[in-house]
Scaffold this motif. Structure first.
Motif: not given
Length: 347
Positions: A22-42
């Motif tokens: 399986a192709a590894p997930l891109r780091p940009q996708r992981i960072v974007l997911t975490l940043v978006t989640g933090f923005a949703l929390l704020i």
């Protein structure tokens, strides 16, 4: 090739490949997911501060938060009433999401959640027994009964899940069907227990336990925060070494959540599924993302429910159902499609 060796791109085009390839997930996708989640929390935290019976505007909240001389009345409302409540919702949402993540990591099942594994309805039965016996709701005995109820509900589901009477279907659909049936049975048992007694001053607790109307005022916040930090911190520090404790952690977190605010559905299912889809099976990042997305989603749901029926409010679970039910249907469809492809690959 066994079913456990098959990897399906849950958010991709539905192709089947072996897990090692399986192709590894891109780091940009992981960072974007975490940043978006933090923005949703704020965002959820900020909206929680301006939502309530006492009207407060955006500028007034900013003034209270960042000004050196805010209005005393506004300061009291924000810091003593709304901020603690918003932080409680953050803890509860993150707690449920972490619980679902631990269950999915431990069982390798996409449908493993506090509700479908019987933990949440079992804990609700324990809470009903607490109120039936007239016990102090803030006592350790009441918490222990909720934990015992969660263990009971989980034991039933995991025991029945070993009975493979549905042939040709994947483990996900199997767990979904059994978990749904046990959830209905245990909720009916809770309703029956409710009819057995007169509860008097416990009417608020009953309303909370049956639909997530709000958070019961009590001493649970410290214990909930402590358990969440211990469970999430332990898994974050030692993800592989503590994997056998994922299930006990999930049981305790779910039981304490029900003890604190009753049943809140869908958070423990859709957030972990979405996190695994976007981040993959990385326990540390999954725990962090689950806290962000779970807390933010629950706070936003509470803001929406508060605005639907002001000033009384509206249960949180029906609001979450507007997102959770379509997402659950999508999950069932994807799992059914996956099971059909697995069956066809055997011939």
């Amino acid at each position: 090739m066994s079913e456990q060796e098959i990897h399906v791109g849950e958010c991709g085009g539905g192709t089947i490949t072996a897990e090692p390839n399986a192709a590894p997930l891109r780091p940009q996708r992981i960072v974007l997911t975490l940043v978006t989640g933090f923005a949703l929390l704020i965002l959820g935290l900020f909206l929680s501060l301006i939502t309530g019976i006492f009207p407060i505007s955006y500028t007034e909240v900013l003034e209270v938060l960042f000004s050196s001389n805010p209005d005393p009345t506004l300061k009291e409302v924000v810091y003593q009433i709304r901020m603690p409540f918003a932080l409680d919702m953050l803890l509860l949402g993150g707690c449920l999401a972490v619980s679902g993540t631990l269950l999915q990591l431990r069982t390798a099942n996409r449908f493993a959640s506090p509700t479908l594994t019987g933990l949440m309805p079992g804990a609700m039965v324990g809470l009903c027994v607490v109120l039936l016996l007239g016990m102090d709701i803030d006592s350790f005995g009441s918490m222990a009964l909720c934990i015992a109820g969660a263990v009971f509900g989980g034991f039933i589901v995991f025991t029945l899940n070993k009975i493979r009477f549905i042939r040709g279907r994947s483990a996900g659909v199997h767990l979904f069907m059994i978990g749904f049936i046990i959830d209905v049975v245990l909720r009916s048992a809770s309703g029956f227990i409710m009819l057995l007694g007169e509860y008097g001053g416990y009417q608020q607790e009953w309303g909370i336990s049956q639909g997530g109307w709000g958070i019961r005022e009590g001493s649970f916040t410290f214990w909930l925060a402590l358990l969440t930090i211990l469970a999430a911190g332990s898994v974050f520090a030692f993800p592989k070494q503590l994997s056998p404790l994922y299930l006990p952690f999930a049981i305790v977190l779910t039981a304490v959540t029900v003890w604190a605010c009753g049943t809140i559905g869908y958070i423990g299912l859709i957030v972990p599924y979405f996190m695994r889809c976007m981040i993959g099976n990385r326990p540390r990042l999954l725990i962090l993302g689950s806290v962000f997305w779970g807390g933010g989603l629950l706070m936003l749901a509470k803001v929406i429910s508060a605005r639907i029926n002001e000033p009384v409010g509206f249960p949180v679970t029906p609001v979450l159902a507007c997102i959770g039910i379509p997402f659950l249907i999508f999950m069932v469809w994807r799992e059914w499609k996956r099971s059909s492809l697995l069956e066809s690959s055997r011939f």
